[in-house]
Design a protein around this motif. Structure first.
Motif, PDB file in Angstrom:
ATOM      1  N   THR A 253      29.912  43.095-101.764  1.00  0.00           N
ATOM      2  CA  THR A 253      29.293  42.435-100.609  1.00  0.00           C
ATOM      3  C   THR A 253      30.099  42.843 -99.382  1.00  0.00           C
ATOM      4  N   HIS A 254      29.917  44.100 -98.992  1.00  0.00           N
ATOM      5  CA  HIS A 254      30.717  44.725 -97.955  1.00  0.00           C
ATOM      6  C   HIS A 254      30.351  44.199 -96.575  1.00  0.00           C
TER       7      HIS A 254
ATOM      8  N   THR B  47      26.684  44.964 -87.863  1.00  0.00           N
ATOM      9  CA  THR B  47      26.818  43.594 -87.377  1.00  0.00           C
ATOM     10  C   THR B  47      28.237  43.044 -87.493  1.00  0.00           C
ATOM     11  N   GLY B  48      29.059  43.661 -88.353  1.00  0.00           N
ATOM     12  CA  GLY B  48      30.394  43.138 -88.578  1.00  0.00           C
ATOM     13  C   GLY B  48      30.427  41.940 -89.510  1.00  0.00           C
ATOM     14  N   GLU B  49      29.285  41.591 -90.084  1.00  0.00           N
ATOM     15  CA  GLU B  49      29.197  40.441 -90.976  1.00  0.00           C
ATOM     16  C   GLU B  49      29.081  40.899 -92.429  1.00  0.00           C
TER      17      GLU B  49
END
Length: 362
Positions: free
Chosen positions: A11-12, A17-19
């Motif tokens: 779950t990189h 988005t940086g999320e």
């Protein structure tokens, strides 16, 4: 030689988005990746088992069953099934079901697992780490050999002439042993005449040659045909047309993932120098790299020629798409790929089973 991929379904962090990608989205993308691998003609896709927030798959058989319904040819394997903390009866039933859904394409890669979260989760003592694996492996093998089983051990309730169903289409259901560097596990695989998967995630691959020799010698001493043994090498990798540009793209994901694991285990954080050393011809990071310097954003068509050669042709990318293509985008853009074609441009680290070329990286 066979080529395949395996994934832990990380779950990189989404670079756009940086999320962190949520598990539901990651699993959807994983199934698209397996479907794409099947269409491109790869031989096998493996899915890992983990019980922690940075990986989306805790039940490989469930994911592989979903993939089985969407694919036609590719073999589907766990990578690995942590049988030490699972019930071999349930593992056998689950993968027999995958085998039936896939029309005989399921495999079990049995291992101890490199993470230990599953042991307290399912009520097992880490002091029994070795005996759990040995006992449950032997039960798993007995289950695939006999419809009705009588068995007794230390870590599970006994079985008294009970049938285990459904039976798989393949007879026997393939079971691989996965090892990371334990000689006893290598010897066990050879003595039992089981296929061996060696994980090489660091150091020099030549250091693992003695393990392959030990595997073959153990099989020979047990009376098995060494020529029929199956051996796989599994390492991190990434596909790109230019070695330096690809390395720059992969480095942040690699450093983040390996740094987090290293922090948990007391390893020093990875450095760019050590990372680049692993990309050398004698390093553990495996990939096909071209040497063409990219002047603009493009995508690439890869055709595997033989064991060590890769032909590619570059195509200009749309000005509207100035990022790396994700697999799900490739599915939409290239739906009529022939089996010999391989589009493996990705936006995060993948673990790939490929042989490195003989020329030096640049």
């Amino acid at each position: 030689m066979e080529l395949g991929l395996y994934s832990f379904a990380e779950t990189h962090t989404d670079p756009a988005t940086g999320e962190q990608v949520d598990p539901g989205t990651r699993l959807k993308h994983l199934l698209e990746e397996i479907e794409l691998a099947d269409r491109l003609g790869l031989d096998v896709y493996g899915v890992g088992e983990h019980h922690r927030p940075d990986f989306a798959v805790s039940a490989p058989a469930v994911v592989l069953a979903a993939a089985a319904a969407r694919t036609k040819r590719i073999r589907l394997s766990s990578a690995v099934s942590v049988i030490s903390s699972d019930d071999p009866v349930r593992v056998f039933q689950e993968f027999s079901t995958v085998d039936l859904i896939s029309d005989g394409r399921a495999e079990i890669m049995a291992g101890r697992g490199s993470f230990i979260e599953s042991f307290p989760l399912f009520g097992y003592n880490l002091d029994d780490y070795d005996s759990l694996f040995e006992e449950k492996l032997h039960l798993l093998l007995q289950l695939r050999e006999q419809v009705k089983v009588t068995w007794e051990g230390q870590h599970r309730a006994p079985l008294r002439d009970v049938g285990v169903y459904p039976r798989p289409k393949q007879d026997p259901l393939p079971v691989w042993i996965a090892v990371g560097g334990t000689p006893q596990s290598v010897v066990r695989a050879g003595a039992l005449n089981l296929p061996l998967a060696i994980a090489i995630i660091g150091g020099h691959p030549e250091r693992f040659v003695p393990f392959a020799d030990l595997y073959r010698e153990a099989a020979r001493r047990s009376g098995h045909d060494v020529a029929k043994l199956q051996l796989s090498i599994n390492s991190h990798g990434f596909i790109g047309t230019d070695s330096r540009a690809t390395a720059d793209l992969v480095w942040p994901s690699y450093a983040r993932a390996m740094g987090k694991i290293g922090q948990e285990r007391g390893w020093p954080p990875p450095t760019r120098a050590s990372y680049d050393a692993q990309r050398a011809p004698d390093g553990a990071l495996l990939a096909f790299f071209g040497t063409a310097a990219p002047r603009d954003v493009h995508y690439t068509r890869y055709v595997i020629m033989d064991d060590v050669n890769l032909r590619y042709r570059r195509y200009p990318a749309s000005r509207g798409r100035q990022g790396v293509f994700a697999n799900r985008d490739i599915i939409k853009l290239f739906e009529r790929l022939r089996v010999s074609d391989s589009f493996l441009l990705q936006n995060n680290l993948r673990e790939i089973l490929f042989r490195k070329p003989t020329y030096e990286t640049r």
